[in-house]
Every structure is written in structure tokens, then in C-alpha cells.
Enzyme design. Sequence first.
Site, PDB file in Angstrom:
ATOM      1  N   LYS A  22       3.764 -11.238   2.328  1.00 31.57           N
ATOM      2  CA  LYS A  22       2.560 -10.066   3.247  1.00 31.57           C
ATOM      3  C   LYS A  22       1.894  -9.120   2.191  1.00 31.57           C
ATOM      4  CE  LYS A  22       3.135  -6.878   6.103  1.00 31.57           C
ATOM      5  NZ  LYS A  22       2.325  -5.790   6.034  1.00 31.57           N
ATOM      6  N   ASN A  23       2.781  -8.626   1.788  1.00 31.48           N
ATOM      7  CA  ASN A  23       3.173  -7.181   1.051  1.00 31.48           C
ATOM      8  C   ASN A  23       2.657  -6.841   0.249  1.00 31.48           C
ATOM      9  OD1 ASN A  23       3.817  -6.155   3.523  1.00 31.48           O
ATOM     10  ND2 ASN A  23       6.177  -4.566   2.607  1.00 31.48           N
ATOM     11  N   CYS A 126       1.585   0.942  10.875  1.00 34.76           N
ATOM     12  CA  CYS A 126       2.197   1.331  11.998  1.00 34.76           C
ATOM     13  C   CYS A 126       3.028   2.290  11.975  1.00 34.76           C
ATOM     14  CB  CYS A 126       3.787   0.261  11.408  1.00 34.76           C
ATOM     15  SG  CYS A 126       3.819  -1.173  11.219  1.00 34.76           S
ATOM     16  N   ARG A 131       4.133   9.143   7.099  1.00 34.69           N
ATOM     17  CA  ARG A 131       3.566   8.277   6.336  1.00 34.69           C
ATOM     18  C   ARG A 131       2.313   9.188   5.310  1.00 34.69           C
ATOM     19  NH1 ARG A 131       3.479   2.187   8.107  1.00 34.69           N
ATOM     20  NH2 ARG A 131       4.405   1.856   5.775  1.00 34.69           N
ATOM     21  N   LYS A 171       9.691  10.600  -5.358  1.00 37.95           N
ATOM     22  CA  LYS A 171      10.460  10.184  -4.671  1.00 37.95           C
ATOM     23  C   LYS A 171      10.228   8.586  -4.763  1.00 37.95           C
ATOM     24  CE  LYS A 171       8.967  11.180   0.047  1.00 37.95           C
ATOM     25  NZ  LYS A 171       9.399  11.674   1.518  1.00 37.95           N
ATOM     26  N   SER A 173       7.757   5.186  -3.800  1.00 34.93           N
ATOM     27  CA  SER A 173       6.909   4.942  -2.582  1.00 34.93           C
ATOM     28  C   SER A 173       6.053   3.762  -3.561  1.00 34.93           C
ATOM     29  CB  SER A 173       6.047   6.214  -2.674  1.00 34.93           C
ATOM     30  OG  SER A 173       4.166   5.649  -2.466  1.00 34.93           O
ATOM     31  N   ASP A 316      12.553  -2.664   6.115  1.00 33.13           N
ATOM     32  CA  ASP A 316      11.868  -3.501   6.743  1.00 33.13           C
ATOM     33  C   ASP A 316      12.525  -5.151   7.624  1.00 33.13           C
ATOM     34  OD1 ASP A 316       9.559  -3.138   6.009  1.00 33.13           O
ATOM     35  OD2 ASP A 316       8.623  -3.690   4.526  1.00 33.13           O
ATOM     36  N   ARG A 408       0.533  -9.879  13.314  1.00 31.30           N
ATOM     37  CA  ARG A 408       0.442  -9.163  11.611  1.00 31.30           C
ATOM     38  C   ARG A 408       0.746  -9.380  10.295  1.00 31.30           C
ATOM     39  NH1 ARG A 408       1.582  -3.012  12.111  1.00 31.30           N
ATOM     40  NH2 ARG A 408       1.178  -3.828   9.575  1.00 31.30           N
TER      41      ARG A 408
HETATM   42  C1  UD1 Z   1       5.275  -0.448   1.614  1.00 31.86           C
HETATM   43  C2  UD1 Z   1       5.577  -0.790   2.678  1.00 31.86           C
HETATM   44  C3  UD1 Z   1       6.083  -2.046   4.282  1.00 31.86           C
HETATM   45  C4  UD1 Z   1       7.447  -0.997   3.713  1.00 31.86           C
HETATM   46  C5  UD1 Z   1       7.995   0.226   2.634  1.00 31.86           C
HETATM   47  C6  UD1 Z   1       9.250   0.594   1.849  1.00 31.86           C
HETATM   48  C7  UD1 Z   1       3.273  -2.677   2.173  1.00 31.86           C
HETATM   49  C8  UD1 Z   1       1.955  -3.412   2.745  1.00 31.86           C
HETATM   50  N1  UD1 Z   1       3.914  -1.657   3.129  1.00 31.86           N
HETATM   51  O1  UD1 Z   1       5.219   0.593   2.681  1.00 31.86           O
HETATM   52  O2  UD1 Z   1       6.380  -2.949   4.544  1.00 31.86           O
HETATM   53  O3  UD1 Z   1       8.464  -0.435   4.726  1.00 31.86           O
HETATM   54  O4  UD1 Z   1       6.439  -0.169   1.725  1.00 31.86           O
HETATM   55  O5  UD1 Z   1       9.301  -0.417   1.618  1.00 31.86           O
HETATM   56  O6  UD1 Z   1       3.905  -3.430   1.189  1.00 31.86           O
HETATM   57  N2  UD1 Z   1       5.133   9.113   1.332  1.00 31.86           N
HETATM   58  C9  UD1 Z   1       4.804   9.641   0.274  1.00 31.86           C
HETATM   59  N3  UD1 Z   1       3.975  10.295   0.365  1.00 31.86           N
HETATM   60  C10 UD1 Z   1       3.452   9.049  -0.281  1.00 31.86           C
HETATM   61  C11 UD1 Z   1       3.300   7.795  -0.156  1.00 31.86           C
HETATM   62  C12 UD1 Z   1       4.407   7.910   0.782  1.00 31.86           C
HETATM   63  O7  UD1 Z   1       5.923  11.473   0.988  1.00 31.86           O
HETATM   64  O8  UD1 Z   1       2.352   9.311  -0.736  1.00 31.86           O
HETATM   65  C13 UD1 Z   1       6.829   8.499   1.687  1.00 31.86           C
HETATM   66  C14 UD1 Z   1       6.854   7.500   2.870  1.00 31.86           C
HETATM   67  O9  UD1 Z   1       6.669   8.770   4.189  1.00 31.86           O
HETATM   68  C15 UD1 Z   1       8.277   7.597   3.172  1.00 31.86           C
HETATM   69  C16 UD1 Z   1       8.593   6.404   1.881  1.00 31.86           C
HETATM   70  O10 UD1 Z   1       7.431   7.338   1.227  1.00 31.86           O
HETATM   71  O11 UD1 Z   1       8.963   8.003   3.433  1.00 31.86           O
HETATM   72  C17 UD1 Z   1       7.979   5.698   1.489  1.00 31.86           C
HETATM   73  O12 UD1 Z   1       7.021   5.341   1.439  1.00 31.86           O
HETATM   74  P1  UD1 Z   1       6.593   3.638   0.756  1.00 31.86           P
HETATM   75  O13 UD1 Z   1       7.406   3.350   0.003  1.00 31.86           O
HETATM   76  O14 UD1 Z   1       4.936   4.705   0.037  1.00 31.86           O
HETATM   77  O15 UD1 Z   1       5.760   2.503   1.615  1.00 31.86           O
HETATM   78  P2  UD1 Z   1       4.192   2.019   2.056  1.00 31.86           P
HETATM   79  O16 UD1 Z   1       3.741   1.720   0.547  1.00 31.86           O
HETATM   80  O17 UD1 Z   1       3.865   2.476   3.114  1.00 31.86           O
END
Ligand code: UD1
Length: 430
Positions: A22-23, A126, A131, A171, A173, A316, A408
Site C-alpha cells: 500500500k505504502n 489515522c 502528524r 528528522k 519523514s 507499522d 484500508r
Molecule cells: C508513512 C507511512 C506510515 C508509517 C510512517 C512511518 C505511508 C502512506 N504512510 O507515514 O504507514 O507509519 O511513514 O514509517 O507511507 N513529521 C513531522 N513533520 C512533517 C512530517 C512528519 O514532524 O512534515 C513527523 C511525524 O509526526 C512523525 C514522523 O515525522 O512523528 C514520521 O512521520 P512520517 O515518516 O512523515 O510518516 P508518514 O509519511 O505520514
Amino acid sequence: MDRIRIRGGNRLNGTIAISGAKNAALPLMIVSLLTPETLTLSNVPRLADVKLLQRILQNHGVDIMIAGKRPGQNGQSGDTKQLSAKTIADTTAPYELVSKMRASFWVLGPLLARCGEAKVSLPGGCAIGTRPVDMHLLAMEKLGAEIAIENGYVIAKAPRGLTGARISFDKVSVGATHAALMASVLAKGDTIIENAAREPEIGDVAECLVKMGAKIEGIHSSTLRITGVTSLHGCEHEVIADRIETGTYAMCAGMTGGDVLLKGARPDTLGAVMDVMRQTGIEVTETNDGIRIYRNGAALQPVNVDTQPYPGFPTDCQAQLMALVTKANGTSMIRETIFENRFMHVQELARLGADIHLHGDTAEVRGVAKLTGAPVMATDLRASVSLVIAALAAEGETMINRVYHLDRGFETLEEKLQACGADIERISGN
Ligand code: UD1
């Protein structure tokens, strides 16, 4: 609303075919916005999130065709989708659609890169923490976009196009790395993305972009170097196997005992999960066509695990691991370092008899001799599947409510588990 009924106690034996991730499928579909030519994706899982993203992309003007099944093709190889964004009809991604799934926010980068403008609703998704999207916006600004937030929408403009830049993330992301990558491939000049996420799904997207004519170096590493090109062309790409689905079924098999082959699984993307499972005493073997999980009835051993960005143990799979060690022979400590509110499964697991105490970001899981079935509620995607794992090993009947969370992210979950001997069925609601 549909519910899932599980009668626990059956060992799982057999083969489970692993679906496309999915991701990876979601960002790969979004990549289609970057080219007027056709992107053909195979092994796309049939999931509610994929359908929703399809609606969002169609709203932007993407034509989506789904190839029919050929004779002899089994129902488990996913869909082949052809996505053609010949012209972008609309650069707005509305609240009604984006609020249902966080990853749809990722259209921001490609729309901006292709059209010089985008208006995208701030996301929902979710309920696992706040986030934010600050890092996505920072990346777009570095590439030269002007960003404003008005009435719940991000309004991004780059009338003269995006320009390559050095983007250094504080960090790791996944989403912000996807955003920076998808936007920079069409930016003028060179971009360096430092502290990039290394999740295999990002590598899959990068490899697809390269097939489309993008210039990317350092794929699968934490430093991505991109040289912008003026246009991208179509290509064919197969979605990588889902490592989270693999880890989930591995834990189902380990929890119940038995012997299951996870066909098509990619062991190279599951190092940390396989290590932790071996520490619990489960036999995990790489085979020519996937991963074999075997447990002969010996007690599960407790583990100490922190979730980390890839290649660490994935957040996850945290809920699923927690379910697994509820019946371990001792106390496990599981620390969640990625999301601050990702323990909603704890109280539901407790309804099945689990003994879990939360200390800030750490769950102390004291193994119990037995779990017993109960009505429980799915709260988010991965949390809900942790209830399935626990229920498979619980005495008696568990009824899982709100299973739309499962739909989902897990393709034909009941069928896959039934085929290995689980007593599981979906009860359709109105
Ligand atoms: C993606 C995955 C999700 C997984 C997550 C972490 C998809 C569709 N989703 O979510 O399944 O759980 O990676 O492996 O691929 N953050 C910030 N600022 C930002 C963006 C993120 O502070 O602009 C923080 C988030 O709050 C979190 C951390 O960074 O604490 C990691 O989040 P991120 O890797 O961005 O997760 P997603 O991309 O939303």
C-alpha cells in the site's frame, strides 16, 4: 458496518500470497501526475485507500484504466492500472477527499512541479498523533515555492517553476522525502535531499521515476541527489511486495504456531522484523519464493524493541508485535519513537486478557498464559490487525467492530487467513 468474527485456537498452515505494498502503491499512483504519458502499475493491491486515491487523482484529471484479468491469472496478483495525466484539469485537492487519507496530501509536490501551483487541503488520516506537514512545506519552500495557509488549505505557487536546492531534514519523514523527491525531479538544476527516509517504498518510487527519465543517485541511501529534467515519460512498474503485510502474517503464523510460507515476501526489506521474531523463538527462514514461518509449540520469548525509521523496526508493525508478545513467557518492553499516540490497541488487547502497562512512550507487556475472546473495536489500520493476531490465539470468539480500518490496508485478509485454517469470517452489516 461489517464486522469480523474469529474463533481462536487454530494453527495456521499453508501459503499466503503477499500483496503489493500500500505504502508504495499510493505514492506510485501520485507519480502519474508528473507526466502526460501513461504510467502502468502492476501488482496494485485492491484496498480502500487505493480506491480513494483514485478518486482524488481523477479529480485532478487523471484517466485510470484497470486491466481485466487474463484467463489463468489468479485473483491474488493485484490490479494492473494505467494512469494517464494528459492534462491536469484541476490543481485543487479538496478537504472532502484529502481529509480521509493522509497520503493524498502528497499530490502537493507533483502538482507544483508540473503546473507551478497547487491548493491542497491539510490532511487527516489515522488518529495516531498530530502528524504535522511542516517538513513537506519546508521542502517545497527550499525548491522555491511560495506557501500560504488559508482556510485549511495549503496554497503553493511557483510561477517560474521549481529550482533545485539542498534540503536537509531535521528528522526522518517518509512523506516529506516522497514530497521532496517527486517535486525535485522536474525542478531546474540539482537537488540534494539529506537525512532522507530509506524505507523500501521510497526506493521503489525512485526506481519508477528513473524508468520515467528522472536522474536520481543514492537510491536506498539517506542522501538522494537529483538532477532535474524538463519532462518525464511513461513506463511500466510493478509495486514492491508489502513488508508490513508480510510482518503481520508472519506474526499471525508465529502466534498460532504452525507453518506458513509467505509467498512473494521480500526478506531484504524485513531484516529488523525477522530478527525480532527470531528472538521470540519463532523460526524464520528465507526461501526462494518468500519467507517461511514456523513454530512448533515452544513458548514465545519476550523482547525489548524500539520502533525506528527503516532499517529499524517499523512503527507499522508495533501493534502486531505487541499482540504477539501478549502470550510470551515473560515481560516485553516496546517503545514507540515515531508517533506519540500509537497505543490505542492497548486497551482493546486488554479486553482479550492482555496485561499491558503504559509508561510514556513505552509499553510493558507482561505475558499471560491465555487470552480469551471478546468484542473489540478497530481504532486504526495497524491497531486493528493486532486484534486479529490476538484473537487467532484467544480462547472462544472475538468480534472485531469497525473493520473498515482493516480494509484500508489489508487485501482479502479473511480469505488469506481462512486458506491457512483460521476460523475467521466477515459478517456484513448495513
Ligand atoms: C508513512 C507511512 C506510515 C508509517 C510512517 C512511518 C505511508 C502512506 N504512510 O507515514 O504507514 O507509519 O511513514 O514509517 O507511507 N513529521 C513531522 N513533520 C512533517 C512530517 C512528519 O514532524 O512534515 C513527523 C511525524 O509526526 C512523525 C514522523 O515525522 O512523528 C514520521 O512521520 P512520517 O515518516 O512523515 O510518516 P508518514 O509519511 O505520514
